[in-house]
Design an enzyme around this catalytic site. Structure first.
Site, PDB file in Angstrom:
ATOM      1  N   ARG A 190      50.326  34.508  48.663  1.00  0.00           N
ATOM      2  CA  ARG A 190      51.221  33.881  47.574  1.00  0.00           C
ATOM      3  C   ARG A 190      52.580  34.367  47.993  1.00  0.00           C
ATOM      4  O   ARG A 190      53.663  33.552  47.898  1.00  0.00           O
ATOM      5  CB  ARG A 190      50.913  34.905  46.349  1.00  0.00           C
ATOM      6  N   HIS A 239      47.576  46.475  43.812  1.00  0.00           N
ATOM      7  CA  HIS A 239      47.296  44.980  43.385  1.00  0.00           C
ATOM      8  C   HIS A 239      47.766  44.944  42.024  1.00  0.00           C
ATOM      9  O   HIS A 239      46.990  44.891  41.168  1.00  0.00           O
ATOM     10  CB  HIS A 239      45.994  44.541  43.647  1.00  0.00           C
ATOM     11  N   ASP A 252      47.700  38.511  47.792  1.00  0.00           N
ATOM     12  CA  ASP A 252      49.186  38.616  47.366  1.00  0.00           C
ATOM     13  C   ASP A 252      50.014  38.255  48.732  1.00  0.00           C
ATOM     14  O   ASP A 252      51.109  37.650  48.498  1.00  0.00           O
ATOM     15  CB  ASP A 252      49.411  40.228  47.173  1.00  0.00           C
ATOM     16  N   ARG A 274      46.236  43.803  34.693  1.00  0.00           N
ATOM     17  CA  ARG A 274      44.870  43.879  35.317  1.00  0.00           C
ATOM     18  C   ARG A 274      44.429  45.371  34.965  1.00  0.00           C
ATOM     19  O   ARG A 274      43.319  45.649  34.710  1.00  0.00           O
ATOM     20  CB  ARG A 274      45.114  44.100  36.870  1.00  0.00           C
TER      21      ARG A 274
HETATM   22  N1  LIG Z   1      41.216  41.067  43.483  1.00  0.00           N
HETATM   23  C1  LIG Z   1      41.848  40.018  43.175  1.00  0.00           C
HETATM   24  O1  LIG Z   1      42.736  39.757  44.143  1.00  0.00           O
HETATM   25  C2  LIG Z   1      41.540  39.090  42.008  1.00  0.00           C
HETATM   26  C3  LIG Z   1      41.783  37.858  41.910  1.00  0.00           C
HETATM   27  C4  LIG Z   1      41.421  37.082  40.903  1.00  0.00           C
HETATM   28  C5  LIG Z   1      40.414  37.612  40.145  1.00  0.00           C
HETATM   29  N2  LIG Z   1      40.291  38.855  40.364  1.00  0.00           N
HETATM   30  C6  LIG Z   1      38.896  39.825  39.127  1.00  0.00           C
HETATM   31  O2  LIG Z   1      37.809  39.267  39.495  1.00  0.00           O
HETATM   32  C7  LIG Z   1      37.166  39.322  38.253  1.00  0.00           C
HETATM   33  C8  LIG Z   1      36.200  37.997  38.130  1.00  0.00           C
HETATM   34  O3  LIG Z   1      37.292  36.909  37.842  1.00  0.00           O
HETATM   35  P1  LIG Z   1      36.498  35.339  37.475  1.00  0.00           P
HETATM   36  O4  LIG Z   1      37.909  34.625  37.175  1.00  0.00           O
HETATM   37  O5  LIG Z   1      35.745  35.086  38.346  1.00  0.00           O
HETATM   38  O6  LIG Z   1      35.878  35.811  36.047  1.00  0.00           O
HETATM   39  P2  LIG Z   1      34.778  34.908  35.534  1.00  0.00           P
HETATM   40  O7  LIG Z   1      34.586  35.181  34.041  1.00  0.00           O
HETATM   41  O8  LIG Z   1      34.896  33.443  35.735  1.00  0.00           O
HETATM   42  O9  LIG Z   1      33.380  35.315  36.044  1.00  0.00           O
HETATM   43  C9  LIG Z   1      32.662  36.772  36.054  1.00  0.00           C
HETATM   44  C10 LIG Z   1      31.519  36.689  36.018  1.00  0.00           C
HETATM   45  O10 LIG Z   1      30.740  38.016  36.128  1.00  0.00           O
HETATM   46  C11 LIG Z   1      29.442  37.973  35.603  1.00  0.00           C
HETATM   47  N3  LIG Z   1      29.283  39.057  35.302  1.00  0.00           N
HETATM   48  C12 LIG Z   1      29.558  40.020  34.235  1.00  0.00           C
HETATM   49  N4  LIG Z   1      28.984  41.172  34.150  1.00  0.00           N
HETATM   50  C13 LIG Z   1      28.079  41.141  35.265  1.00  0.00           C
HETATM   51  C14 LIG Z   1      27.190  42.045  35.908  1.00  0.00           C
HETATM   52  N5  LIG Z   1      26.858  43.324  35.143  1.00  0.00           N
HETATM   53  N6  LIG Z   1      26.263  41.599  36.499  1.00  0.00           N
HETATM   54  C15 LIG Z   1      26.545  40.288  37.151  1.00  0.00           C
HETATM   55  N7  LIG Z   1      27.361  39.559  36.820  1.00  0.00           N
HETATM   56  C16 LIG Z   1      28.111  39.815  35.678  1.00  0.00           C
HETATM   57  C17 LIG Z   1      29.967  36.946  34.248  1.00  0.00           C
HETATM   58  O11 LIG Z   1      28.817  36.443  33.534  1.00  0.00           O
HETATM   59  C18 LIG Z   1      30.669  35.946  34.774  1.00  0.00           C
HETATM   60  O12 LIG Z   1      29.965  34.775  35.242  1.00  0.00           O
HETATM   61  C19 LIG Z   1      37.944  39.708  37.361  1.00  0.00           C
HETATM   62  O13 LIG Z   1      38.140  41.148  36.891  1.00  0.00           O
HETATM   63  C20 LIG Z   1      39.376  39.136  37.746  1.00  0.00           C
HETATM   64  O14 LIG Z   1      40.416  40.099  37.057  1.00  0.00           O
HETATM   65  C21 LIG Z   1      40.504  39.739  41.033  1.00  0.00           C
END
Ligand SMILES: NC(=O)c1ccc[n+]([C@@H]2O[C@H](COP(=O)([O-])OP(=O)(O)OC[C@H]3O[C@@H](n4cnc5c(N)ncnc54)[C@H](O)[C@@H]3O)[C@@H](O)[C@H]2O)c1
Length: 308
Positions: free
Chosen positions: A151, A175, A148, A88
């Protein structure tokens, strides 16, 4: 109750869907930078309303923050997810720029909002929002521990051969694969310590499987998971929107709690209408304290990569 979700990708759309299905918000605005993408996701989701029986209105917009005005809660999922083999922490370069500009635009239109940060590396992105906005600390919440812990409960139920509803447990700490601290000594099966049922070796296996929970799915899916992350965010949003005073581990700014300062990391908090209503300090064993300290050092190291 108006909720904005920035990023209409896998996690953002799943989060919007769970919020809508639970039917507690009047409106969800999905915003994405990709032309037409959020509009498409919102329309598709709205066409599930009569099938799933909800009245929440979901609107999609392309980068138009005026439509997010006066949101009570804003969720930031925009940014890149990890690919198999990535940590991450490796996402920091791109995601820091995105989270900084998105949080500033959101606050401009919703100065009283509560922000939930999901983009990774989440603890550092939550800290970045603290450092670059003037929101009070109760209104900046990082989501990681709720996922987490879900899970952890899944792995505990598997090891116990018990239904998940019989199991309770919590993961605190950073995380990240190394930073998570699954509290095995506190975990219970219907109020009986799980150590009464599982050997130390089996419990250690549960712990290790929990810590690599995200990486395991990323390897299987080719990208990071979205159903459980979306459900976890919707749980936090509902606890705030409905003033539930529910306890979740969330990444919050610590000022001396758990002996830690000047970082955001997962600890148990009470969530209600004011966001973080209380940080709960629980007794940790010496081993858990040491693991938490090590986890905090890892988060601080990643924070050091931010250009503030
Ligand atoms: N905290 C957690 O527990 C957790 C869990 C899963 C994923 N995540 C994180 O969440 C994030 C999103 O994951 P995902 O699988 O949905 O990715 P994804 O690629 O499916 O979606 C991300 C979206 O963000 C959009 N985007 C990018 N820049 C942007 C901006 N400046 N303004 C508006 N929209 C914008 C993209 O166009 C895309 O549609 C990642 O960083 C991932 O690592 C965190």
């Amino acid at each position: 109750m108006k909720v904005t979700v920035v990023g209409a990708g896998a996690v953002g759309a799943s989060c919007a869907e769970y919020i809508a299905i639970k039917d507690f918000a009047s409106e969800v605005v999905l915003l994405d930078i990709k032309e037409g993408f959020a509009e498409g996701k919102a329309m598709d989701l709205m066409q599930t309303a009569s099938l799933n029986g909800f009245d929440t209105k979901i609107t999609g917009v392309t980068n138009d923050y005026s439509k997010t005005a006066n949101s009570d809660i804003c969720v930031i999922t925009s940014g890149i997810p990890r690919k198999p083999g990535m940590t991450r922490e490796e996402l920091i370069g791109i995601n820091a720029g995105i989270v900084k500009s998105v949080s500033s635009s959101l606050i401009q239109h919703s100065p009283n909002t509560i922000i939930i940060v999901v983009s990774n590396p989440m603890d550092t992105m939550t800290y970045l929002v603290h450092k670059t906005t003037s929101l009070p600390k109760n209104r900046i919440i990082g989501m990681g521990g709720a996922l987490d812990s879900a899970r952890f409960k899944y792995r505990l139920a598997e090891a116990l051969g018990a239904p998940i509803s019989d199991v309770d447990g919590m993961v605190i700490g950073g995380h990240s694969d190394k930073g998570m601290v699954p509290l095995t000594a506190h975990a219970t099966r219907n109020s009986v310590k799980v150590s009464e049922f599982l050997s130390e070796d089996r419990l250690n296996q549960v712990k290790e499987d929990t810590k690599v929970g995200g990486a395991t799915l990323t390897k299987l899916l080719g990208t990071s998971a979205w159903y459980a992350p979306g459900a976890a965010v919707s749980g936090l949003v509902q606890a705030i929107a409905c003033d539930q005073k529910k306890m979740f581990p969330c990444s919050v700014l610590l000022e001396g709690e758990y002996g830690l300062n000047d970082l955001c990391i997962g600890v148990p908090v009470i969530l209600g209408r004011n966001g973080i209503e209380k940080i709960v300090e629980i007794d940790l064993s010496e081993a858990e304290k040491a693991h938490m300290k090590e986890s905090a050092e890892g988060v601080s190291k990643t924070n050091g990569l931010l250009e503030l």
